[in-house]
Write an enzyme that holds these catalytic residues in place. Structure first.
Site, PDB file in Angstrom:
ATOM      1  N   ASP B 389       0.817  -1.210   0.000  1.00 43.19           N
ATOM      2  CA  ASP B 389       0.000   0.000   0.000  1.00 43.19           C
ATOM      3  C   ASP B 389       0.855   1.267   0.000  1.00 43.19           C
ATOM      4  OD1 ASP B 389       0.957  -0.402   2.494  1.00 43.19           O
ATOM      5  OD2 ASP B 389      -0.979  -0.344   3.525  1.00 43.19           O
ATOM      6  N   ASP B 470       6.796  -4.863  13.695  1.00 48.38           N
ATOM      7  CA  ASP B 470       7.505  -3.576  13.737  1.00 48.38           C
ATOM      8  C   ASP B 470       7.588  -3.031  15.154  1.00 48.38           C
ATOM      9  OD1 ASP B 470       4.783  -3.238  13.593  1.00 48.38           O
ATOM     10  OD2 ASP B 470       4.906  -1.298  12.612  1.00 48.38           O
TER      11      ASP B 470
END
Lengths: 410, 659
Positions: B389, B470
């Site tokens: 994205d 992350d």
């Protein structure tokens, strides 16, 4: 000659598509090797007769490095226009095999281009972790024409193979410009024992289903240290030109779980006593691995142990070949007792382990079973090297006057 | 795309009665009966033998496959390729479409291609596109036209569908509340007579050919505001055309063959499948001179958002210095359409069987993708990690080529990222400027192989941990005080909305106004000053030159910064210790930059732009740069707002991670 004509056409085809191939045909390289000095010195020299490419054979074999080209349909269209019939053999990508449930597109392993009575076998080489080249086995799928060429006569494809990255040389032979390995004889030597074994990833996954992997910080740390120790050992032995293989627990780890066994505490290698070199010890010391102990002597039961970082130890066992078996020895320091570990005869194959190209016994199952018995699939945390192995034999005691020599501890 | 399921509704009772009659007649004839018995026994025997042989063959084959299969070149693998969809010569398709409050379904020739009866989801207008020659499902979408703007997305989608395709519409629950006139007119132009009058809680189904005939339409009006229209079931027939009529006649090239494969399978990608003047699928951007990242593998992490992936790959392949052979797209799951997109662009794709759930699944997918990348490119020292994205800046590779040597040489670096968390339209200015930050932004970044292989891979969170990869990478145990290099103006743009961690409001507030570099060939300045020690010198120089702002003014006001350009200003805020971000968070909030957690800091210093001036914020006394504060200046303190009930929504959003 038809053969030379077909080779010429093929080289024309691939150069028109900018595809760099090199000659790996053992027959032709064998002939070339005899005249190598002359060929090297006259890269453009015209040759009066067709000396190499006209030699009787069914195939000419070339290699292609996967990363130096991009598959395109255009090549095959041109090939067809030139009159070639071609066959492509694809299969799973072994570089993704070790990974849980990844499925990529299948990769091309072999191509065969046929024209008239001659065929070109193009072997695709892939670069793999451990800085080596790999080619796949040639297996026909059901719908394929098994009479396309006499497959059994092919020089590559019976087994997968592992090779060093070759240095190439552009030469002119029989008026054809072609790349060959710079040193044909060492390439042919390498080819004769290039067989590669893939780790048994499926079985390893099944093993971890049964016995979940130790993910503790200790285990992670040990694996990291064992890996870097093994990298250092491989570098050192390769520089010395000493052939070795994964042995004992390290071999079991590869065979059973495709990884270092976290509770194994050391790294084990095997070396044939005929490959022993006196400078092994200084070389390891230079590499930062001091000798920890030395048991036995070159004539009998030699075993070296080097101290790696933080208690991780590198053991090198030397193997003695007899007519019907191979053995290595063990020594108990405090009592001077000798032990003998018996193995059925084996040959060596390449494999990949923790990003290294290393040898393992090709007959791995027999090797592991000899050492660990039929229950090798079950992890054992307590292991006594004097009594646990199934192949251990009591082998007497070192004479006391030899102790200073055969039992050295540092 | 959905698999075709066999039709479960086979009703053989008519045949059975005929069979019974026949059987009854035979019973009365002894000789025939005997013959039949013998025949039956023989038949049984043959069946048994055939079966045993089959079992043996299968077992042998399975065994052979188990074997190292080295003895013979003839080893057969039992993967006979069977065409997945039976080739049908039928010229007519039976189509059923059902619309109701709680369930919709669409069946084509008895095969269910859509079925949605899940509660609280799938509201709105479901659209299915069929290939007019084969009847295959080419696209499946749902537009929640009860909510705003979804009708615009639907119009966009319908406009992209090629003429001649078969469109099937059906409403679940409610589809009219935000269905504006534009959308209604598009539906009308497709031949719907009901669409212009669709209203609150009506049920509706419609089948038609784009730019052609109408195959059927059914509608049930809602009798009252509080109730729904009765369910409607539309059954109709669709006549298939020939394959030639359904395809475009592009010149026969390698590229067009890929295009043809793609366009006959999927829909909704607009001009790439246009017969006249299709948009290119090969871009040939200018190569980079002295490209240091030409041989760096690029891993694109993808899920099942093929339209995003399409947009992403277009921008990636248009970036200067891109090397398509180094790109691998990793698809989380066995989704066909993302793979179709990958193949359209001639790239390689790898599918990953999902293990584990939600965040842990993403995390495991990342691990598998990174490991595979370094397996496939064993020579690589780095990998570029991208997500589906993102838009990629035209100078993305140029930016990396100029900075990657730092990651190789400076061990105090953790990553290079293309994304500046604080780089908004109003806070980023200089495309040639780089920063060092203690946070890891992700969203287009470079990973060092040694970091992955030696540190991250061995202790990557296991599936049962349910961690965000992350967040885990940002934890001090992993980051170990190392920093990332980022540009002032981001080289990636996060356009994703409907991801796992995103909702529309969130995207609007935090991502839409992010600045994105569109200038090619930007020459980065002072790259060497990004090294650990040099950067300190640079910061001290900058602070030495900076003008101290008037601390009696409100830092949120525009007038806090003078109406100048190109100056350097500094302000001091209160920051009691390293983890005290009270004032910073309030300041970030009023400056409309990222405030959900702390990003972009370097030793208690933040660097951004205000009114085209470089604007430095130093946290006092925690930051080592506090010494630059004149004794007359009192650091600004901003109090967090008192917790009200209305403010409860914020922590929930804060949990949404920007992956």
């Amino acid at each position: 000659s038809v053969k030379q004509h077909v080779v010429r056409k093929f080289l024309g085809l691939i150069s028109s598509h900018n595809i760099p191939v090199y000659l790996i045909d053992p027959l032709i390289l064998g002939l070339v090797d005899k005249d190598i000095e002359q060929i090297r010195s006259s890269p453009d020299g015209p040759s009066p007769e067709c000396k190499y490419f006209c030699a009787p054979r069914d195939f000419t074999t070339f290699a292609l490095l996967d990363k130096t080209w991009k598959y395109e349909v255009g090549l095959f269209r041109t090939a067809e226009k030139m009159g070639f019939q071609w066959l492509k053999i694809i299969n799973k990508d072994p570089r993704l095999d070790g990974m849980d449930d990844l499925s990529g597109t299948e990769i091309p392993l072999h191509y065969i281009f046929k024209l008239a009575s001659h065929a070109i076998h193009l072997v695709v080489f892939y670069e793999r972790s451990g800085n080596y080249l790999w080619h796949g086995p040639l297996r026909l799928k059901q719908h394929m024409d098994r009479k396309f060429v006499p497959f059994r006569k092919l020089h590559f494809g019976r087994y997968p193979g592992a090779y060093e990255k070759p240095e190439l040389l552009l030469v002119s032979i029989d008026d054809l410009k072609v790349q060959i390995p710079k040193n044909p004889s060492s390439f042919l030597e390498e080819m004769s024992h290039s067989r590669f074994l893939e780790c048994r990833y499926r079985e390893a996954r099944a093993f971890f289903q049964l016995y979940p992997d130790d993910a503790s910080l200790d285990a992670v740390e040990f694996r990291k240290k064992a890996k870097s120790l093994l990298h250092l050992a491989v570098l050192t032995l390769n520089n010395l030109g000493v052939k070795f293989w994964l042995s004992s627990g390290t071999c079991l780890g590869w065979y059973r779980q495709c990884n270092v066994i976290p509770h194994s505490k050391d790294v084990d290698l095997g070396v044939f006593i005929r490959d022993y070199k006196a400078d092994i010890i200084p070389a390891f010391q230079k590499a930062g691995l001091p000798l920890k102990h030395k048991f036995g002597k070159v004539e009998d039961s030699l075993e070296l142990s080097f101290q790696g970082e933080d208690d991780v130890k590198l053991d090198i066992f030397f193997f003695y070949e007899e007519d019907d078996h191979i053995w290595n020895g063990g020594t108990q320091a405090k009592s001077g007792k000798k032990f003998k570990y018996l193995f059925p005869k084996f040959t060596l194959c390449w494999t990949e382990f923790v990003e290294l190209k290393v040898h393992v016994p090709c007959e791995t199952l027999q090797y592991v079973e000899a050492n660990y018995g039929p229950d090798w699939k079950v992890p054992v945390k307590t292991w006594d090297w004097k009594s646990s192995p199934s192949n251990v034999q009591y082998n007497g005691v070192w004479p006391v006057d030899e102790w200073d020599d055969v039992i050295q501890i540092y | 795309m959905d698999e075709w399921k066999p039709n479960p509704a086979v009703k053989p009772h008519k045949k059975r009665s005929w069979y019974l009659t026949w059987k009854y007649k035979l019973m009365n004839q002894r000789a025939l009966r005997k013959l039949c018995q013998t025949g039956a026994v023989l038949f049984l025997l043959v069946t048994v033998i055939v079966n045993i042989k089959l079992i043996l063959d299968t077992r042998r084959a399975a065994y052979e496959e188990e074997e190292e299969s080295a003895q013979d070149y003839d080893d057969e693998m039992l993967n006979v390729e069977v065409p997945r969809h039976p080739v049908s010569n039928k010229k007519v398709l039976d189509v059923e479409a059902y619309s109701s409050r709680s369930k919709v379904y669409v069946a084509v020739d008895g095969t269910t291609v859509l079925e949605d009866e899940a509660r609280e989801q799938g509201r709105g207008i479901h659209v299915i596109v069929l290939n007019q020659a084969t009847g295959h499902v080419m696209a499946k979408r749902v537009f929640d036209t009860y909510s705003p703007h979804e009708d615009e997305a639907m119009v966009l989608f319908l406009n992209m569908v090629a003429r001649g395709r078969i469109l099937i519409f059906t409403i679940k629950d409610e589809g009219s509340f935000h269905l504006k006139d534009t959308a209604k007119n598009v539906l009308k132009s497709l031949g719907s007579q009901v669409a212009p009058f669709l209203s609150w809680r009506d049920m509706w189904t419609f089948v038609g050919k784009k730019g052609g005939e109408v195959y059927g339409e059914k509608h049930a009006k809602s009798p009252a505001l509080s109730t729904w229209g009765d369910p409607v079931l539309l059954k109709t027939e669709v006549h298939l055309t020939s394959v030639e009529d359904a395809e475009c006649h592009w010149p026969d090239t390698e590229l067009n063959r890929r295009r043809k494969t793609f366009c006959s399978k999927v829909e909704g990608y607009g001009s790439v499948c246009s017969c006249k003047d299709p948009t290119p699928i090969e871009f040939n951007p200018d190569p980079l001179k002295d490209n240091k990242v030409f041989d760096v593998p690029v891993a694109v992490i993808a899920g099942n958002r093929p339209n995003y992936l399409y947009r992403m790959l277009r921008s990636l392949l248009s970036a200067q210095g891109v090397n398509p052979q180094m790109i691998t797209v990793f698809i989380d799951g066995y989704y066909e359409e993302p793979m179709d997109v990958v193949e359209l662009f001639g790239l390689s794709g790898i599918q990953h069987t999902p293990i584990s759930i939600k965040n842990a699944r993403v995390s495991q997918h990342y691990k598998a993708s990174l490991t595979a990348t370094f397996n496939l490119f064993p020579d690589a020292k780095f990998a570029v990690v991208l997500e589906e994205d993102l838009d990629i800046s035209v100078d993305f590779f140029s930016f990396l080529s100029q900075s990657i040597h730092l990651l190789e040489e400076d061990e105090s670096l953790y990553c290079i990222s293309a994304w500046n968390d604080q780089g908004y339209e109003h806070t980023a200015e200089d495309p040639s400027l780089l920063y060092r930050v203690e946070t890891m932004p992700g969203l287009g970044w470079v990973l060092r192989k040694s970091l992955y292989k030696d540190e991250l891979e061995p202790k990557w969170p296991t599936p049962e941990k349910l961690w965000d990869w992350d967040m885990w990478m940002r934890m001090p145990e992993q980051r170990k005080g190392r920093e990332c290099i980022i540009p002032d103006i981001s080289r990636s743009y996060h356009f994703g909305i409907v991801g796992l961690n995103m909702n529309g409001y969130f995207h609007e507030a935090y991502f839409k106004k992010h600045k994105f570099n569109t200038v090619p060939n930007v020459q980065l300045k002072n790259v060497e000053s990004l090294r650990k020690d040099a950067y300190e010198t640079e910061i001290h120089r900058l602070l030495g030159e900076a003008e101290v702002l008037d601390h009696s003014k409100n830092p949120c006001e525009d007038s806090f910064v003078p109406d100048t350009e190109g100056r350097v200003y500094v302000m001091f805020i209160r920051m009691e210790q390293e983890a005290d971000f009270t004032t910073w968070t309030q300041l970030a909030k009023c400056l409309h930059i990222w405030d959900l957690d702390v990003r972009g800091n370097h030793k208690g210093l933040w660097r951004l732009f205000r009114k085209k001036n470089h604007f430095l914020v130093v946290g006092v006394p925690s930051s080592p740069y506090s010494s630059k504060k004149p004794s007359s200046v009192t650091p600004i303190y901003m109090e967090p707002p008192a917790k009200e009930e209305g403010a409860v929504a914020v922590p929930a959003v804060a949990a949404a991670e920007q992956t």
